[in-house]
Write an enzyme that holds these catalytic residues in place. Structure first.
Site, PDB file in Angstrom:
ATOM      1  CB  CYS A 159      30.524 -16.844   9.682  1.00  0.00           C
ATOM      2  SG  CYS A 159      32.164 -17.579   9.427  1.00  0.00           S
ATOM      3  CB  CYS A 177      28.170 -15.527   6.424  1.00  0.00           C
ATOM      4  SG  CYS A 177      28.562 -15.787   4.690  1.00  0.00           S
ATOM      5  CB  CYS A 228      30.316 -21.427   3.028  1.00  0.00           C
ATOM      6  SG  CYS A 228      31.759 -21.204   4.103  1.00  0.00           S
ATOM      7  CB  CYS A 277      42.695  -7.818  -2.946  1.00  0.00           C
ATOM      8  SG  CYS A 277      42.539  -8.415  -1.255  1.00  0.00           S
ATOM      9  CB  CYS A 335      43.134  -6.251   3.166  1.00  0.00           C
ATOM     10  SG  CYS A 335      41.427  -5.689   3.276  1.00  0.00           S
ATOM     11  CB  CYS A 371      38.204  -7.657  -3.809  1.00  0.00           C
ATOM     12  SG  CYS A 371      38.977  -6.136  -3.230  1.00  0.00           S
ATOM     13  NE  ARG A 399      38.499  -0.976   0.155  1.00  0.00           N
ATOM     14  CZ  ARG A 399      39.555  -1.767   0.287  1.00  0.00           C
ATOM     15  NH1 ARG A 399      39.463  -2.910   0.902  1.00  0.00           N
ATOM     16  NH2 ARG A 399      40.706  -1.401  -0.222  1.00  0.00           N
TER      17      ARG A 399
END
Length: 411
Positions: free
Chosen positions: A69, A72, A65, A142, A202, A109, A272
């Site tokens: 962040c 992460c 990626c 999702c 979401c 998901c 959740r």
């Protein structure tokens, strides 16, 4: 306690608490914790009964990626020893999803790391959605792919996606301290795009990154304003090789207070328990079921979760029931307003949820929810017990099975 009575009354009426009331929940003492759980539990049961919705994560593309962040394990510059692989083929992703569905999951998901999908990526995911739904028509899907460009949400919806996850993660005021390669406004814009396309939105948060109580209330109030169907609550896994590796700020009691505050502010949303529950709630996970009505089954994106069998036993032993495929997650007024059964969130996720959902926001799923699923799926406590307040680094385990490997998944 007058505060709790007031919050229950407001929750049953879907009335927003004041900021002072939300802050007061986070400031309650451990002596009052069971009273807080009982009060928030009344609101949870009013809107969702004793049902627990199970969700299953499939990591379509792991690592690699370009975003930074801080939470992460898949971020630019991460040295965490996670699995790294490019896009799974539709049949591979469908096979991975089938394992979760066989374990009782109602929603799949689909998560991919990266700033956001290209049009070719949307084509790939669309093919995957169709492959999954050909095998199981009732499954909810999702997508969690990062920042969306114009028209991409509509294309995912046309392909059969039911929901889109993109977490706010933290307050607007502290966002730049966590991520510099995109903005808080970028995230809000993507949630709006999902809403506008008719997808169930979401969006959730990550707690434990060094934020203040005020920051937590800020982000949850912002989520209430966005009005997602699903709010995944992630608890930071301080993954070695990431900038937040030393941030061990959570106790089981604080996690429960955070979940209670979220329930009072978002009383009729699918709340959740996402990444990090095994690491931070540990043996108090069953109490969290009185606050949240949804969780992820088995492993997360780049980390191991509690054994799927242990999840099912925990739900049954706590007196709850797994929500069936034919049951509607959301209250009637939300379904009538366009919700379709509850958003994806999060696993949410740290794990790797496309642009910032990565590490810990991915569909609500987090990063390293070790605990028990290691080896033979033992329940929490099989590892040496650390003294109260000490970091539980022994509960952080990199995922080495399931999607992207030749080993069977944990579901």
């Amino acid at each position: 306690m007058d505060l709790l009575n007031t919050l229950v009354d407001k929750g049953l009426r879907r009335e927003l608490p004041t900021r002072a009331e939300a802050l007061a929940v986070l400031a309650t003492s451990d002596d009052d914790l069971l009273d807080v759980v009982a009060a928030a539990g009344r609101v949870r049961r009013h809107w969702f009964g004793r049902r627990v919705k199970l969700n299953y994560l499939v990591n379509l593309k792991s690592g690699l990626c370009p975003e930074d962040c801080s939470y992460c394990s898949q971020r630019l510059g991460s040295t965490a020893g996670i699995l790294k692989y490019t896009w799974l083929k539709p049949d591979e992703a469908s096979e991975a999803a089938a394992a979760g569905l066989a374990g009782g999951a109602k929603r799949v998901c689909l998560v991919a790391s990266g700033r956001g999908p290209t049009d070719r990526d949307v084509d790939r995911v669309s093919e995957t959605i169709k492959a999954i739904k050909e095998r199981n028509e009732e499954v909810e899907v999702c997508a969690c792919l990062g920042l969306l460009s114009e028209g991409q949400a509509e294309r995912l919806r046309a392909a059969g996606a039911d929901a889109y996850n993109h977490n706010l993660n933290t307050s607007e005021g502290t966002y730049a301290d966590i991520t510099t390669t995109h903005t808080y406004a970028d995230r809000v814009d993507t949630v709006h795009k999902a809403h506008a396309a008719g997808l169930s939105a979401c969006s959730g948060l990550i707690a434990g990154m060094g934020e203040s109580d005020e920051d937590l209330v800020d982000v949850v109030f912002s989520l209430r304003e966005l009005d997602p169907d699903s709010v995944p609550v992630n608890f930071l896994i301080p993954f070695e090789g990431t900038p937040l590796a030393k941030e061990w700020n959570l106790t089981p009691q604080r996690c429960l207070r955070i979940l209670a505050m979220v329930r009072f502010v978002c009383p009729d949303a699918e709340v959740r328990i996402a990444g990090g529950r095994e690491v931070h709630l540990r043996t108090m996970q069953p109490l969290a079921l009185h606050l949240a009505n949804s969780l992820f089954l088995g492993d997360y994106l780049t980390s191991e979760g509690q054994a799927g069998r242990a999840d099912l036993e925990m739900i049954a032993d706590a007196g709850f029931e797994v929500e069936g495929a034919g049951q509607v997650t959301l209250p009637e007024h939300r379904v009538a307003a366009g919700g379709d059964g509850g958003g994806c969130g999060g696993g949410g996720s740290h794990g790797n949820a496309g642009c910032g959902s990565h590490g810990s926001a991915g569909c609500g799923a987090h990063e390293g929810a070790g605990c028990g699923s290691h080896e033979a799926g033992d329940v929490c406590g099989s590892a040496p017990v650390a003294a109260a307040g000490e970091p539980r680094t022994d509960l952080v385990a990199v995922r080495r099975r399931g999607a992207g490997t030749d080993l069977a998944p944990n579901a």
